[in-house]
Design an enzyme around this catalytic site. Structure first.
Site, mmCIF file in Angstrom:
data_model
loop_
_atom_site.group_PDB
_atom_site.id
_atom_site.type_symbol
_atom_site.label_atom_id
_atom_site.label_comp_id
_atom_site.label_asym_id
_atom_site.label_seq_id
_atom_site.Cartn_x
_atom_site.Cartn_y
_atom_site.Cartn_z
ATOM 1 N N ASP A 66 76.043 -40.538 -27.730
ATOM 2 C CA ASP A 66 74.216 -41.526 -27.659
ATOM 3 C C ASP A 66 74.351 -42.495 -28.619
ATOM 4 O OD1 ASP A 66 71.849 -42.426 -26.637
ATOM 5 O OD2 ASP A 66 70.824 -40.337 -27.600
ATOM 6 N N GLY A 67 73.840 -44.048 -28.849
ATOM 7 C CA GLY A 67 73.608 -44.479 -29.449
ATOM 8 C C GLY A 67 74.302 -46.837 -29.599
#
Length: 268
Positions: A42-43
């Site tokens: 994620d990210g």
């Protein structure tokens, strides 16, 4: 001459780094090393925005491209450490709801990176690793689907560690798939039990994850390995996925070793 000198220095630094990691992993192995680590990567998009990698919005896959480098480094560290299974959440079925241009960009990038994984210099070749793609692969574009099938066929007999890529995947879709497959196997009025579902999961034959790491500080599982993670240690370090590094991985393993006794007691 100057180029050869830089190449020798680079090789020397790489060798020293490898020896330092080897010492570190020997120390870690005093405590149990997890057999299976899963990552929710994620990210990537936030990293791209934070670092202005695509200010004009013309390259929505730029953060994911940097994230792929982080994946390769993390795979190498895991395999050097002795982790047998690594699973990554690459693309959810829900991600198809994004802007069509972004989805197509990600499909193109996925095809490119699958092809890279099959080159002689890749981490899969280095560790004789096998690769799986889990999910509803019919939802992928044809080039990506064919590349995924080729990668699985080419590595199916490899004897090293295993990389499983969850793509066009959600856990609810996987459970539905397992139920439908179990119903087809059973005759009318025959009960379906847990072992039937286990056998028909995408993950059949793979150990349940010891750790699930979701980067960027988010605490949601986002429909990832729900069936398989009842006794998994969940961790949510703050770095965005492209920022995830060796020290974060080592810390994750240490945290797992601290709670392993409790997890084993709860599991019975």
């Amino acid at each position: 001459m100057e180029k050869n000198g830089k190449s020798l220095i680079s090789k020397a630094i790489g060798h020293v780094s490898f020896l330092m990691r080897k010492c570190l992993f020997c120390i870690l192995s005093v405590g149990p090393v997890p057999a299976h680590i899963a990552f929710i990567m994620d990210g990537n998009r936030r990293y791209a925005k934070r670092n202005a990698l695509h200010q004009d919005g013309t390259n929505p896959g730029s953060g994911h491209r940097v994230g792929f480098k982080s994946l390769i480094s993390t795979l190498q560290y895991c395999y050097e450490m002795g982790v047998k299974y690594v699973t990554v959440y690459a693309f959810s079925i829900d991600n198809f709801k994004r802007d069509p241009q972004e989805v197509q960009s990600l499909m193109d990038l996925m095809k490119e990176k699958i092809d890279e994984l099959l080159t002689e210099e890749s981490v899969l070749k280095k560790f004789d690793a096998r690769i799986n793609f889990w999910g509803d692969l019919e939802l992928l574009t044809e080039p990506v689907r064919l590349a995924a099938k080729k990668a699985m066929d080419m590595t199916v007999h490899n004897k090293g560690p295993v990389l499983s890529v969850c793509v066009a995947y959600t856990s609810t879709n996987e459970i539905t798939h397992a139920i439908e497959a179990s119903v087809r196997e059973k005759q009318e009025h025959c009960p379906i039990n847990v072992s039937d579902l286990d056998r028909n999961m995408y993950t059949a034959g793979c150990l349940e994850p010891d750790i699930i790491i979701r980067t960027s500080g988010e605490t949601r599982l986002s429909n990832f390995l729900l069936w398989q993670s009842d006794f998994t240690h969940l961790q949510n370090p703050n770095p965005l996925w492209p920022e995830f590094s060796l020290r974060h991985l080592v810390w994750a393993v240490l945290e797992y070793q601290k709670v392993l006794g409790y997890l084993r007691k709860r599991k019975g």
